[in-house]
Design an enzyme around this catalytic site. Structure first.
Site, PDB file in Angstrom:
ATOM      1  N   HIS A 127     -19.775  -4.242   1.124  1.00 47.55           N
ATOM      2  CA  HIS A 127     -19.394  -3.664  -0.172  1.00 47.55           C
ATOM      3  C   HIS A 127     -20.628  -3.144  -0.915  1.00 47.55           C
ATOM      4  O   HIS A 127     -21.183  -3.831  -1.775  1.00 47.55           O
ATOM      5  CB  HIS A 127     -18.669  -4.713  -1.022  1.00 47.55           C
ATOM      6  N   CYS A 149     -15.510  -1.310   3.714  1.00 52.43           N
ATOM      7  CA  CYS A 149     -14.767  -2.515   4.088  1.00 52.43           C
ATOM      8  C   CYS A 149     -13.421  -2.146   4.713  1.00 52.43           C
ATOM      9  O   CYS A 149     -13.379  -1.739   5.871  1.00 52.43           O
ATOM     10  CB  CYS A 149     -14.610  -3.456   2.897  1.00 52.43           C
ATOM     11  N   GLU A 196     -20.756  -1.080  -3.246  1.00 51.72           N
ATOM     12  CA  GLU A 196     -20.495  -0.928  -4.674  1.00 51.72           C
ATOM     13  C   GLU A 196     -20.839  -2.197  -5.458  1.00 51.72           C
ATOM     14  O   GLU A 196     -20.970  -2.156  -6.695  1.00 51.72           O
ATOM     15  CB  GLU A 196     -19.032  -0.534  -4.912  1.00 51.72           C
TER      16      GLU A 196
END
Length: 238
Positions: free
Chosen positions: A214, A114, A216
């Protein structure tokens, strides 16, 4: 030998028990994904970005991840800030730009997430779209309120990224900015269905990938983190 990955982190006001003071912080989801990929991690909060400090830090790690966070200061790419931009974090901007440039120079395996994609582009001379709703007419990439949006991504066939995640996937988005003029040395490897740049490869690196989404936030899919660890192991073997 365990792979050690450096994770850039924030310096923010944080409440911890009786204390409410500036602290180096990073959402646990990032470190959980690194651990889940079989690596260890060290946090890299903002600090004075001297050439020696950057070199010492990168000497100590096997790979670098620049994480998400606040907007990059628009003045770094020659523009006045948009009214909806975050307040600048000049310490973090300077630190991460220095880390990125040095990591590229030494071909250190790199993953940008990001803000990490945007820092990479600015570090190499590119520019950003400061407020996507002004361009695409919707807030599809950032609902606000800490709610991640699901968006489709189309990956360039034959790209390094396609070899990791395939040519189509749905991702977790939370960004109101995106790449505008792509810096020299970067090749776009994925876009949204509206043409917004979603990922780049860094030309000439053995492993240099940055994504606008993202990963994660999808802990059941560690392919990007695992690919970074694999790149370190291949580098060691060479």
């Amino acid at each position: 030998m365990t792979v050690l990955i450096g994770l850039s982190s924030y310096m923010e006001q944080a409440a911890m028990g009786l204390w409410d003071r500036p602290a180096a912080v990073l959402p646990r989801v990032y470190s959980d994904c690194v651990l889940g990929a079989g690596a260890a991690f060290v946090a890299l909060p903002p600090q004075p970005a001297s050439e020696d400090a950057v070199a010492r830090v990168l000497d100590a790690v096997d790979a670098l991840i620049i994480t998400g966070g606040k907007d990059v200061d628009a003045r770094l790419y020659g523009q006045d800030p948009h009214p909806d931009n975050d307040a600048p974090r000049p310490d973090r901007d300077a630190w991460e730009i220095a880390l990125v440039r040095a990591a590229i120079a030494r071909d250190l395996p790199f993953l940008g997430i990001c803000r990490g994609l945007q820092i990479l582009n600015v570090a190499l001379g590119g520019t950003l779209i400061q407020h996507l709703p002004d361009v695409i007419g919707s807030n599809r990439y950032s609902y606000g309120g800490a709610v991640f949006a699901d968006n489709p991504v189309l990956v360039e066939p034959g790209s390094r990224l396609a070899g990791i995640v395939g040519e189509q996937l749905t991702v977790k988005s939370y960004h109101h900015q995106a790449l505008d003029r792509v810096a020299d040395g970067l090749t776009v490897s994925a876009r949204g269905d509206d043409g917004v740049v979603q990922a780049v490869d860094i030309d000439g690196m053995s492993f240099g990938v940055a994504v606008q989404w993202h990963p994660e936030e999808s802990p059941d899919d560690l392919r990007l983190f695992a690919a970074l660890v694999d790149a370190v192991e291949q580098r060691r073997a060479r």
